[in-house]
Design an enzyme around this catalytic site. Structure first.
Site: not given
Ligand code: HCA
Ligand code: CU
Length: 444
Positions: A23, A96, A158, A219, A221, A315
């Site tokens: 995803r 998702h 969730r 989650h 980034h 090295h």
């Molecule tokens: C997306 C956003 C998402 C969702 C993460 C989640 C994010 O691409 O739809 O569903 O917890 O980073 O917020 O990946």
């Molecule tokens: Cu995300």
């Protein structure tokens, strides 16, 4: 035959990876860079099978109503998952979905084990005027989730407030409070990669205190390069579920890499979080993913051959004597079973001597090796594109210095006879070299 298994009979481990390569990972721009654009159904099945064999129990996929292709892939993946149930146990397929009846219905119809629902909660992700509008959004979400919970008690639910780290705590609570009785997990996505480790720890702790019956899911980034450290911090703060992808790919600079997370927990001796994951499969699964993206395992990926590759002369010399000098971490236990020494302009005479003698089998002494090194270093900076430094070195050895191959008796061929001039060191050094699996080659 379709297989199903109730989540209520599953005892979640201390750390459950929710892999979202299929995803979030599908949203990587790398697929566009290589004119590939999407994972094929066969790619997806291969990735999913590898994840299951690795020990992952939760796999996130797109809602099937994203496109007819995603719907077909959902069915194909489910079928392939069912085939592995006897061998590997049950793996939960999570869809998702937006907090929207169309997504929810499509996922339920496709036979998802759970719904990863999300909704924008920050000012930017939803353009609401603070207060009332948010409450209204929360109420609508709550009504939908309550209904799903009632109608489909077996579904694993969730809820995530998208952009949670740019959402005020009280706003998040306002939405989460009403939903808490109906979900088993709350997500806290750092959608745009703004969170610091301190903020992550605080959020997870706060949410855990407020919703003790709901598990937390991280989650993160990587916009600031914090995806790994934030995941580690959230695990430390008690998040049981972490979203990862292979190689950390995802939207923009991606999210936490699965193998990087597990590798770090291993280094930190957090073995109880690693229950059931086949860590030796880490490098192979990274290679598989890189192959799907038509690239090499990136140098920034901790579980990579690059992390066992040595280019500098100092090295390289040390590596020949003792691999641990420039390799501190147990990468071999994560499937990177060889070290690599790259012959090139930075190589010193030690490695050149080693290469010409041990790998090529030339009859060469140290003085000649030093002279060859001087000549090689003068020429290698002008190497034609596509030619390998090792071939250039062999040419220097043979044509300029007239080196001949040693006539090694048949029974000793293939044996590493390092430092033949000092036989007392031979067994010792040879063993170290073997154990670390030093591989000498030049980059092609
Ligand atoms: C997306 C956003 C998402 C969702 C993460 C989640 C994010 O691409 O739809 O569903 O917890 O980073 O917020 O990946
Ligand atoms: Cu995300």
């Amino acid at each position: 035959m379709s297989v199903s298994f109730s989540f209520k009979y599953y005892q979640p481990r201390k750390l459950e990876i929710i892999d979202t390569t299929l995803r979030e990972g599908s949203q990587t721009s790398l697929l566009h860079d290589h004119y590939k654009y999407f994972f094929t159904t066969a790619d997806k099945i291969e990735i999913m099978r590898s994840l299951i064999l690795y020990g992952v129990k939760f796999i996130e996929m797109f809602a099937p109503n994203v496109s007819p292709q995603e719907a077909a892939d959902f069915a194909a993946i489910k079928e392939a998952r069912d085939e592995l149930v006897v061998q590997c146990g049950y793996t939960f397929l999570l869809a998702h979905v937006r907090c929207h009846p169309a997504d929810v219905e499509a996922a339920i119809k496709a036979g998802a084990d759970g719904l990863n629902m999300y909704m924008g909660t920050s000012d930017v992700s939803r353009n609401y005027s603070h207060g009332q509008a948010l409450e209204e959004i929360g109420r609508r979400g709550q009504t939908l989730i309550e209904q799903i919970h009632k109608d489909y008690p077996e579904l694993i639910l969730r809820f995530s407030g998208e952009d949670a780290f740019r959402t005020r705590e009280e706003d998040l609570f306002r939405v989460y409070d009403g939903i808490a009785p109906f979900v088993s997990r709350f997500g806290t996505p750092d959608t745009v990669g703004v969170a610091t480790p301190g903020a992550v720890a605080r959020r997870i702790q706060l949410l855990r205190e407020r919703y003790p019956q709901v598990d937390m899911e991280g989650h993160f980034h990587d916009d600031r390069g914090f995806a790994l450290v934030n995941a580690l911090e959230s695990v430390r703060a008690g998040a049981r579920y972490i979203n990862t992808t292979l190689l950390g790919v995802g939207e923009r600079s991606g999210i936490t890499s699965m193998t990087a997370l597990l590798f770090n927990l291993f280094i930190d001796k957090q073995y109880d979080y690693l229950d059931g994951y086949h860590l030796r499969g880490s490098y192979p699964i990274n290679v598989l993913m890189a192959d799907k993206l038509r690239k090499l395992v990136p140098s920034k990926e901790p579980v990579s051959l690059t992390n066992r590759t040595h280019a500098a002369g100092v090295h390289q010399k040390a590596m020949i004597n003792s691999a641990s000098t420039y390799e501190a971490n147990p990468l071999d236990q994560f499937g990177v079973t060889e070290s690599e020494i790259l012959l090139g302009p930075l190589s010193g005479w030690n490695v050149i001597h080693y290469f010409l003698k041990e790998i090529c089998g030339f009859d060469i002494d140290e003085t000649t090796a030093k002279a060859i090194t001087t000549s090689f270093k003068k020429q290698v900076y002008n190497i034609p594109y596509g030619e390998s430094p090792s071939q250039m070195l062999i040419n220097v050895a043979e044509k300029e210095f007239g080196l001949q191959l040693i006539n090694v008796p048949e029974q000793f061929r293939g044996t590493i006879a390092q430092n033949l001039t000092d036989t007392s060191k031979m067994a010792e050094v040879g063993e170290v070299t073997h154990a670390s699996g030093v591989l000498l080659r030049s980059k092609q």
